[in-house]
Design a protein around this motif. Structure first.
Motif, short mmCIF file in Angstrom:
data_model
loop_
_atom_site.label_atom_id
_atom_site.label_comp_id
_atom_site.label_asym_id
_atom_site.label_seq_id
_atom_site.Cartn_x
_atom_site.Cartn_y
_atom_site.Cartn_z
N TRP A 178 0.63 -0.88 -0.20
CA TRP A 178 0.03 0.02 -0.23
C TRP A 178 0.65 1.16 0.08
CZ3 TRP A 178 -0.64 3.63 3.78
CH2 TRP A 178 -1.45 5.04 3.45
N PHE A 179 1.85 1.13 1.20
CA PHE A 179 2.89 2.56 0.95
C PHE A 179 3.23 2.40 -0.64
CE2 PHE A 179 5.41 5.37 2.48
CZ PHE A 179 5.26 5.89 3.52
N VAL A 180 3.86 1.79 -1.29
CA VAL A 180 4.75 1.26 -2.59
C VAL A 180 3.46 2.05 -3.24
CG1 VAL A 180 6.02 0.74 -4.28
CG2 VAL A 180 6.17 0.17 -1.85
N HIS A 181 2.08 1.74 -3.47
CA HIS A 181 1.33 2.49 -3.98
C HIS A 181 1.43 3.88 -4.15
CE1 HIS A 181 -2.50 1.99 -6.84
NE2 HIS A 181 -2.99 2.78 -5.27
N CYS A 182 1.31 4.19 -3.00
CA CYS A 182 0.13 5.11 -2.55
C CYS A 182 1.84 7.12 -2.66
CB CYS A 182 -0.09 5.33 -1.11
SG CYS A 182 -1.45 4.68 -0.77
N PHE A 183 3.26 6.32 -2.53
CA PHE A 183 4.02 7.00 -2.18
C PHE A 183 5.35 6.86 -2.71
CE2 PHE A 183 1.38 7.63 1.50
CZ PHE A 183 0.98 8.68 1.48
N GLY A 184 4.90 5.72 -3.22
CA GLY A 184 6.15 5.22 -4.30
C GLY A 184 7.16 4.65 -3.44
N SER A 217 6.96 0.45 -13.03
CA SER A 217 5.63 0.71 -13.91
C SER A 217 4.53 1.43 -13.82
CB SER A 217 5.77 -0.08 -14.51
OG SER A 217 4.72 -1.82 -13.09
N HIS A 218 4.54 1.72 -12.33
CA HIS A 218 3.33 2.83 -12.04
C HIS A 218 3.77 4.01 -10.93
CE1 HIS A 218 1.18 -1.41 -12.74
NE2 HIS A 218 0.25 -1.06 -12.69
N ALA A 219 3.33 5.17 -11.12
CA ALA A 219 2.87 6.09 -10.66
C ALA A 219 2.12 6.22 -9.36
CB ALA A 219 2.40 7.67 -11.34
N GLU A 220 3.44 6.93 -8.41
CA GLU A 220 2.79 6.78 -7.12
C GLU A 220 1.26 7.75 -7.16
OE1 GLU A 220 6.43 9.77 -6.88
OE2 GLU A 220 6.31 7.86 -8.27
N LEU A 221 0.56 7.06 -6.37
CA LEU A 221 -1.21 7.79 -6.10
C LEU A 221 -0.87 8.80 -5.95
CD1 LEU A 221 -4.11 7.37 -6.80
CD2 LEU A 221 -3.98 6.29 -4.42
N TYR A 222 -0.01 9.62 -4.88
CA TYR A 222 0.36 11.20 -4.00
C TYR A 222 2.08 11.03 -3.83
CZ TYR A 222 -3.77 8.86 -1.73
OH TYR A 222 -4.85 8.95 -1.39
N LEU A 229 4.97 13.27 -4.18
CA LEU A 229 5.71 13.83 -2.73
C LEU A 229 7.00 14.37 -3.49
CD1 LEU A 229 6.38 10.69 -0.27
CD2 LEU A 229 4.51 12.36 -0.69
N SER A 230 7.09 15.87 -2.95
CA SER A 230 7.97 16.50 -3.00
C SER A 230 9.23 15.89 -2.51
CB SER A 230 7.85 17.83 -1.89
OG SER A 230 7.84 18.37 -1.22
N GLY A 231 10.22 16.62 -2.67
CA GLY A 231 11.62 16.12 -2.59
C GLY A 231 11.95 16.26 -1.12
N GLN A 232 11.34 17.64 -0.14
CA GLN A 232 11.62 17.39 1.02
C GLN A 232 10.19 16.20 2.27
OE1 GLN A 232 10.53 21.17 2.37
NE2 GLN A 232 10.82 20.87 5.19
N ALA A 233 9.42 15.85 1.30
CA ALA A 233 8.31 15.29 2.23
C ALA A 233 8.73 14.02 2.03
CB ALA A 233 7.48 15.69 0.69
N ARG A 234 9.68 13.57 0.50
CA ARG A 234 10.22 12.38 0.53
C ARG A 234 11.19 11.96 1.03
NH1 ARG A 234 9.07 8.64 -3.80
NH2 ARG A 234 8.37 10.51 -5.06
N LEU A 235 11.99 13.04 1.85
CA LEU A 235 13.19 12.63 2.99
C LEU A 235 13.10 12.45 4.02
CD1 LEU A 235 15.90 13.40 3.10
CD2 LEU A 235 15.95 15.74 3.67
N ILE A 236 11.30 13.25 4.56
CA ILE A 236 10.86 12.97 5.83
C ILE A 236 10.34 11.76 5.32
CG2 ILE A 236 8.90 13.98 6.83
CD1 ILE A 236 9.14 16.36 5.93
N PHE A 237 9.56 11.35 4.41
CA PHE A 237 8.99 9.63 4.69
C PHE A 237 10.60 9.12 5.08
CE2 PHE A 237 5.36 11.30 3.42
CZ PHE A 237 4.25 10.20 3.74
#
Length: 358
Positions: free
Chosen positions: A92-98, A145-150, A152-160
């Protein structure tokens, strides 16, 4: 590859609902930390993404249910249940946020749980490991092969990424500490048990003195360290010990051996060693003492034994001992030196007992 073959040949105990305490504790700690992780994720989604997600709450509730049922599950079902929850969450996490958000690292915690499950067969562990690798690759292929649902910006991706790394490695650290501590405790207990068995194997159960084998090993170790060291040995025998048994009973004979052994321990401090040689015979090993010095020491021992009061069930009596002493001649084997001491002991017996023959 030998270690892998040995691993695969290991036998596993029958799996049941009475899982090992350490493994139940590992599953419980993992479940508690996962619940905290899921709840923290809910809050993080609100703060970083500005949206509420119900999936983390569902994951926390399901993990809580697993935690509540752990004691009623077998180790395999409990482990697979937690692994299934982790796998679904990662998907689910990969599907939503990559892929770059880092949640897929959580799969490693399931791998740790699998390999430390003592009830699981080695082949099954290898299959599970390969399955985890296959799932992780599948997640990666899906993310490419699938773009993330949501997005994330670079900063948000770093936070996650930081958030996931902190929680996942904290969980891995707790698992490793628990399993390594259990392994070390088991090894320590095994070593202590082996030391105790080794001590018991070399100790006479009645007198608590070393036995003949322990004495021979002690002399051999000492001579191996210092082959040119002078030493003397002595063999002592209780005079008319059969008369003590016949007059007062075998329990009195045991009491006499114990009292005499206690007196020997009192009289012979380091580095002198005394052991029960067999029956009513005792052997003394006296490093760095020549024949004259050893003879004088044994005279003191003989005199002290003669003056030692003994009393058993209201019967007061005393004993004497005869001792034969021999010295290392630096060319005879230990067996010959001990035989010489034994020969002198019997010379003392034949010439009247209660004496030291050097």
């Amino acid at each position: 590859m030998g270690f892998l073959v040995d691993f695969l040949r290991q036998k596993a105990p029958k799996s049941g609902k009475d899982m090992p305490v350490y493994y139940r504790k590992a599953l419980s700690i993992t479940a508690v930390l996962l619940i905290a992780y899921f709840l923290a994720s809910t809050l993080l989604f609100i703060l970083v993404c500005g949206r509420f997600e119900f999936v983390p709450l569902v994951a926390a509730l399901l993990t809580g249910a697993t935690l509540w049922r752990i004691k009623r599950m077998g180790p395999r079902i409990a482990g697979l249940t937690e692994s299934a929850l982790v796998g679904c969450w990662c998907l689910w996490f990969v599907h939503c946020f990559g892929w770059g958000a880092g949640a897929q690292q959580l799969l490693v915690t399931s791998l740790i749980l699998s390999f430390f499950n003592v009830s699981e067969k080695p082949v099954a562990k290898v299959v599970f490991c390969l399955s985890i690798v296959a799932v992780r690759i599948a997640f990666y292929v899906y993310s490419t092969s699938h773009a993330e649902l949501y997005p994330l910006s670079g900063q948000a991706r770093l936070i996650f990424q930081v958030f996931n790394s902190l929680f996942i490695y904290a969980l891995l650290g707790c698992q490793c500490i628990l399993f390594s501590t259990n392994t070390q405790d088991t090894e320590r207990q095994l070593r202590l048990s082996n030391e105790e068995l080794h001590k018991e194997a070399g100790t006479d159960p009645l007198t608590q003195l070393p036995n003949r084998r322990a004495m021979q090993n002690e002399i051999a170790r000492t001579l191996e360290k210092s082959p040119d060291m002078p030493f003397s040995v002595a063999i002592a025998d209780i005079d008319f010990f059969k008369k003590v048994n016949d007059t007062y009973g075998h329990n009195c004979g045991d009491y006499t051996l114990q009292a005499l052994s206690a007196k020997f321990r009192e009289l012979c401090s380091e580095p002198i060693t005394v052991c029960r040689w067999g029956g009513e015979e005792f052997c003394f090993f006296m490093p760095n003492l020549n024949l004259d010095e050893a003879g004088m020491k044994m005279q003191d021992v003989s005199y002290a034994v003669k003056r030692m009061p003994l009393s058993f069930e209201g019967n007061d009596f005393s004993i004497t001992i005869t001792i034969g002493v021999s010295e290392n001649d630096f060319h005879s084997p230990l067996k010959t030196i001990l035989e010489e001491a034994d020969r002198k002991l019997y010379m003392g017996k034949e010439s009247g007992r209660d004496r030291v023959v050097v």
